[in-house]
Design a protein around this motif. Structure first.
Motif, PDB file in Angstrom:
ATOM      1  N   ILE A   8      -0.114   1.331  -5.914  1.00 52.84           N
ATOM      2  CA  ILE A   8       0.254   1.918  -7.202  1.00 52.84           C
ATOM      3  C   ILE A   8      -0.173   0.988  -8.336  1.00 52.84           C
ATOM      4  O   ILE A   8      -0.741   1.425  -9.345  1.00 52.84           O
ATOM      5  N   GLN A   9       0.075  -0.298  -8.171  1.00 48.60           N
ATOM      6  CA  GLN A   9      -0.312  -1.269  -9.199  1.00 48.60           C
ATOM      7  C   GLN A   9      -1.829  -1.327  -9.374  1.00 48.60           C
ATOM      8  O   GLN A   9      -2.335  -1.496 -10.485  1.00 48.60           O
ATOM      9  N   ALA A  10      -2.568  -1.174  -8.274  1.00 45.08           N
ATOM     10  CA  ALA A  10      -4.034  -1.194  -8.357  1.00 45.08           C
ATOM     11  C   ALA A  10      -4.552  -0.079  -9.242  1.00 45.08           C
ATOM     12  O   ALA A  10      -5.607  -0.207  -9.873  1.00 45.08           O
ATOM     13  N   SER A  11      -3.812   1.010  -9.312  1.00 52.41           N
ATOM     14  CA  SER A  11      -4.257   2.164 -10.094  1.00 52.41           C
ATOM     15  C   SER A  11      -3.990   2.025 -11.580  1.00 52.41           C
ATOM     16  O   SER A  11      -4.565   2.765 -12.383  1.00 52.41           O
ATOM     17  N   GLN A  12      -3.120   1.062 -11.974  1.00 54.83           N
ATOM     18  CA  GLN A  12      -2.683   1.089 -13.365  1.00 54.83           C
ATOM     19  C   GLN A  12      -2.451  -0.265 -14.034  1.00 54.83           C
ATOM     20  O   GLN A  12      -2.485  -0.358 -15.260  1.00 54.83           O
ATOM     21  N   SER A  13      -2.196  -1.323 -13.280  1.00 54.25           N
ATOM     22  CA  SER A  13      -1.768  -2.580 -13.902  1.00 54.25           C
ATOM     23  C   SER A  13      -2.899  -3.255 -14.670  1.00 54.25           C
ATOM     24  O   SER A  13      -4.063  -3.228 -14.254  1.00 54.25           O
ATOM     25  N   GLU A  14      -2.535  -3.872 -15.809  1.00 55.30           N
ATOM     26  CA  GLU A  14      -3.493  -4.644 -16.598  1.00 55.30           C
ATOM     27  C   GLU A  14      -3.456  -6.123 -16.229  1.00 55.30           C
ATOM     28  O   GLU A  14      -4.213  -6.927 -16.771  1.00 55.30           O
ATOM     29  N   ILE A  15      -2.591  -6.514 -15.300  1.00 55.25           N
ATOM     30  CA  ILE A  15      -2.471  -7.908 -14.876  1.00 55.25           C
ATOM     31  C   ILE A  15      -3.647  -8.276 -13.966  1.00 55.25           C
ATOM     32  O   ILE A  15      -4.056  -7.489 -13.110  1.00 55.25           O
ATOM     33  N   ASP A  16      -4.193  -9.471 -14.165  1.00 54.99           N
ATOM     34  CA  ASP A  16      -5.343  -9.942 -13.395  1.00 54.99           C
ATOM     35  C   ASP A  16      -4.884 -10.375 -12.005  1.00 54.99           C
ATOM     36  O   ASP A  16      -4.523 -11.532 -11.786  1.00 54.99           O
ATOM     37  N   PHE A  17      -4.899  -9.425 -11.083  1.00 53.71           N
ATOM     38  CA  PHE A  17      -4.422  -9.670  -9.717  1.00 53.71           C
ATOM     39  C   PHE A  17      -5.070  -8.618  -8.833  1.00 53.71           C
ATOM     40  O   PHE A  17      -5.155  -7.447  -9.206  1.00 53.71           O
ATOM     41  N   ASP A  18      -5.540  -9.025  -7.655  1.00 56.73           N
ATOM     42  CA  ASP A  18      -6.231  -8.088  -6.753  1.00 56.73           C
ATOM     43  C   ASP A  18      -5.201  -7.280  -5.967  1.00 56.73           C
ATOM     44  O   ASP A  18      -4.942  -7.541  -4.794  1.00 56.73           O
ATOM     45  N   TYR A  19      -4.624  -6.293  -6.624  1.00 54.34           N
ATOM     46  CA  TYR A  19      -3.591  -5.471  -5.986  1.00 54.34           C
ATOM     47  C   TYR A  19      -4.132  -4.691  -4.803  1.00 54.34           C
ATOM     48  O   TYR A  19      -3.394  -4.410  -3.848  1.00 54.34           O
ATOM     49  N   PHE A  20      -5.409  -4.324  -4.853  1.00 54.75           N
ATOM     50  CA  PHE A  20      -5.959  -3.531  -3.751  1.00 54.75           C
ATOM     51  C   PHE A  20      -6.052  -4.372  -2.479  1.00 54.75           C
ATOM     52  O   PHE A  20      -5.723  -3.902  -1.385  1.00 54.75           O
ATOM     53  N   LEU A  21      -6.494  -5.600  -2.600  1.00 54.61           N
ATOM     54  CA  LEU A  21      -6.499  -6.504  -1.441  1.00 54.61           C
ATOM     55  C   LEU A  21      -5.083  -6.692  -0.932  1.00 54.61           C
ATOM     56  O   LEU A  21      -4.841  -6.680   0.290  1.00 54.61           O
ATOM     57  N   PHE A  22      -4.148  -6.887  -1.848  1.00 60.37           N
ATOM     58  CA  PHE A  22      -2.737  -7.058  -1.486  1.00 60.37           C
ATOM     59  C   PHE A  22      -2.262  -5.849  -0.670  1.00 60.37           C
ATOM     60  O   PHE A  22      -1.600  -6.006   0.363  1.00 60.37           O
ATOM     61  N   PHE A  23      -2.615  -4.655  -1.117  1.00 62.39           N
ATOM     62  CA  PHE A  23      -2.259  -3.425  -0.402  1.00 62.39           C
ATOM     63  C   PHE A  23      -2.821  -3.421   1.017  1.00 62.39           C
ATOM     64  O   PHE A  23      -2.094  -3.162   1.993  1.00 62.39           O
ATOM     65  N   THR A  24      -4.113  -3.701   1.162  1.00 62.46           N
ATOM     66  CA  THR A  24      -4.724  -3.615   2.494  1.00 62.46           C
ATOM     67  C   THR A  24      -4.111  -4.616   3.461  1.00 62.46           C
ATOM     68  O   THR A  24      -3.846  -4.274   4.629  1.00 62.46           O
ATOM     69  N   GLN A  25      -3.860  -5.822   2.991  1.00 59.66           N
ATOM     70  CA  GLN A  25      -3.318  -6.842   3.892  1.00 59.66           C
ATOM     71  C   GLN A  25      -1.876  -6.545   4.280  1.00 59.66           C
ATOM     72  O   GLN A  25      -1.490  -6.766   5.432  1.00 59.66           O
ATOM     73  N   ARG A  26      -1.080  -6.021   3.350  1.00 57.72           N
ATOM     74  CA  ARG A  26       0.318  -5.728   3.680  1.00 57.72           C
ATOM     75  C   ARG A  26       0.417  -4.520   4.624  1.00 57.72           C
ATOM     76  O   ARG A  26       1.270  -4.501   5.530  1.00 57.72           O
ATOM     77  N   ILE A  27      -0.411  -3.513   4.435  1.00 61.76           N
ATOM     78  CA  ILE A  27      -0.370  -2.361   5.338  1.00 61.76           C
ATOM     79  C   ILE A  27      -0.878  -2.761   6.723  1.00 61.76           C
ATOM     80  O   ILE A  27      -0.329  -2.305   7.746  1.00 61.76           O
ATOM     81  N   SER A  28      -1.876  -3.614   6.782  1.00 63.19           N
ATOM     82  CA  SER A  28      -2.338  -4.109   8.087  1.00 63.19           C
ATOM     83  C   SER A  28      -1.235  -4.893   8.784  1.00 63.19           C
ATOM     84  O   SER A  28      -1.006  -4.740   9.996  1.00 63.19           O
ATOM     85  N   ALA A  29      -0.532  -5.746   8.032  1.00 61.76           N
ATOM     86  CA  ALA A  29       0.574  -6.515   8.609  1.00 61.76           C
ATOM     87  C   ALA A  29       1.695  -5.580   9.064  1.00 61.76           C
ATOM     88  O   ALA A  29       2.320  -5.808  10.117  1.00 61.76           O
ATOM     89  N   PHE A  30       1.970  -4.541   8.289  1.00 61.91           N
ATOM     90  CA  PHE A  30       2.969  -3.545   8.671  1.00 61.91           C
ATOM     91  C   PHE A  30       2.607  -2.919  10.013  1.00 61.91           C
ATOM     92  O   PHE A  30       3.460  -2.807  10.919  1.00 61.91           O
ATOM     93  N   ARG A  31       1.364  -2.516  10.164  1.00 66.56           N
ATOM     94  CA  ARG A  31       0.948  -1.856  11.398  1.00 66.56           C
ATOM     95  C   ARG A  31       0.998  -2.806  12.588  1.00 66.56           C
ATOM     96  O   ARG A  31       1.331  -2.388  13.707  1.00 66.56           O
ATOM     97  N   ASN A  32       0.702  -4.082  12.364  1.00 72.33           N
ATOM     98  CA  ASN A  32       0.810  -5.064  13.437  1.00 72.33           C
ATOM     99  C   ASN A  32       2.256  -5.222  13.890  1.00 72.33           C
ATOM    100  O   ASN A  32       2.540  -5.281  15.106  1.00 72.33           O
ATOM    101  N   GLU A  33       3.178  -5.309  12.944  1.00 77.66           N
ATOM    102  CA  GLU A  33       4.599  -5.439  13.274  1.00 77.66           C
ATOM    103  C   GLU A  33       5.119  -4.169  13.952  1.00 77.66           C
ATOM    104  O   GLU A  33       5.903  -4.235  14.901  1.00 77.66           O
TER     105      GLU A  33
END
Length: 374
Positions: free
Chosen positions: A342-367
């Protein structure tokens, strides 16, 4: 904890009560950070201060703003003026109404103030607020790995969790983890077309991540965690190092920023803190999950023991609590993974939210796979 007498904070000419948010000065002004920069931003902030806090603003012709790095939802600034007590300014991120329930947040800030917990809420405006500044230093990514600091954080969390004894939830109370995950998942599904249009590479990755399948995995996650005996507590839900201050005078730790707080399983809140060990939001790659920094079993047990010792329930052992928390790791991963997209779609903060999304969902699936096999 900040010390408050009779529920009031006397703050350099301002007196703000937090019994309810209606007693806090408020105005309808708005700060647009996409337009206001530099001197124009400082002038806009001063105009709001003059409206909310005329005594503080007396003889103040200019304020300076120091932006606080590491804030991922909002833009946070220290507000300074000669001979005036510093304030903290929080400007809500664009579109954060999809993520944060501001009415609920202000409601909890009022309750916490009644309990003499945390910095005072001084005033609000249309898309932000002013808070008491505590003379303190913010913890670092390395600091939360230190044994003594980690044990102190455990004690802080236990004290917050025990607030449920003062403000118990209603029988129909929905847990924050599922309320937000369900809501954010629906939001994410609606954002997929615009995300694909925004970045062609994102489109390919989103197809590979199969968000339709994620919905079924969330249901599976719920089924597994419903079998875990984890009591409901008042949870902070975001105890990353940037939300933990160490007071200058006493060295005491203070947990701040209750945007995501509410009733949740104990396991979720502690698991979320352990996940935050893997991030350094001030590094060259602030969005990157560093799996090798996750707490070891020894570190997790030390934290769990300190948490247990801070309460009155001696029937729980550190090993049982650690297993409860480990099972709940999948919860924070999917929670923040959806948040990141959601943040990747709208935030003006300089942060790679899309990378954050992919890594957290991958970690979720591993758990999820780990506990699905049990």
């Amino acid at each position: 904890m900040s010390h408050i007498s009779n529920g009031y904070h006397n703050y350099g000419g301002m007196v703000a009560t937090q019994s309810t948010k209606d007693n806090v000065p408020s105005c309808n002004s708005l700060i647009d950070l996409t337009v206001l920069k530099g001197e124009k931003l400082s002038a806009a902030v001063l105009n709001i201060i003059r409206n909310l806090f005329p005594e503080w603003a007396h003889n103040v012709e200019k304020v300076s703003l120091d932006r606080v790095s590491g804030a991922l939802t909002n833009a946070v600034f220290f507000v300074n003026a000669p001979n005036k007590r510093r304030m903290l300014l929080r400007v809500y991120g664009i579109g954060c109404d999809q993520i944060v329930d501001r009415a609920k947040e202000l409601f909890w800030l009022a309750r916490l103030s009644d309990l003499k917990i945390g910095p005072a809420l001084l005033g609000t405006f249309e898309n932000g607020r002013f808070e008491e500044y505590l003379d303190s230093t913010t913890l670092t990514s390395d600091a939360i790995h230190q044994p003594i600091i980690s044990q102190q954080i455990a004690i802080c969390l236990r004290r917050l969790h025990d607030i449920i004894n003062v403000y118990p939830p209603s029988k129909s109370q929905t847990l924050e983890v599922w309320c937000n995950i369900d809501k954010w998942y629906r939001v994410v599904l609606g954002l997929v077309p615009s995300l694909k249009n925004k970045n062609a590479d994102w489109g390919k990755i989103l197809d590979a991540y199969n968000l339709d399948q994620l919905g079924q995995e969330i249901l599976q996650c719920k089924a597994i965690l419903e079998r875990v005996q984890s009591p409901v507590v008042f949870a902070h839900n975001d105890t990353q190092y940037g939300n933990i201050l160490q007071l200058e005078k006493t060295g005491e730790l203070v947990v701040v920023d209750f945007e995501y707080s509410g009733y949740n399983p104990r396991g979720f809140d502690i698991a979320n803190h352990f996940c935050e060990w893997m991030y350094d939001y001030h590094s060259d790659q602030p969005a990157s999950l560093q799996a090798d920094r996750f707490p070891t079993l020894e570190e997790r047990l030390r934290f769990c023991k300190a948490y247990i010792d801070a309460g009155e329930d001696n029937s729980l052992c550190a090993e049982d609590l650690e297993r409860e928390v480990s099972t709940w790791l999948m919860g924070p991963h999917v929670f923040w993974g959806l948040w990141g997209l959601i943040q990747a779609s709208q935030s003006e903060i300089d942060f790679d939210y899309f990378l954050f999304f992919t890594q957290r969902i991958s970690a979720f699936r591993n758990e999820l796979a780990k506990w699905s096999d049990n």
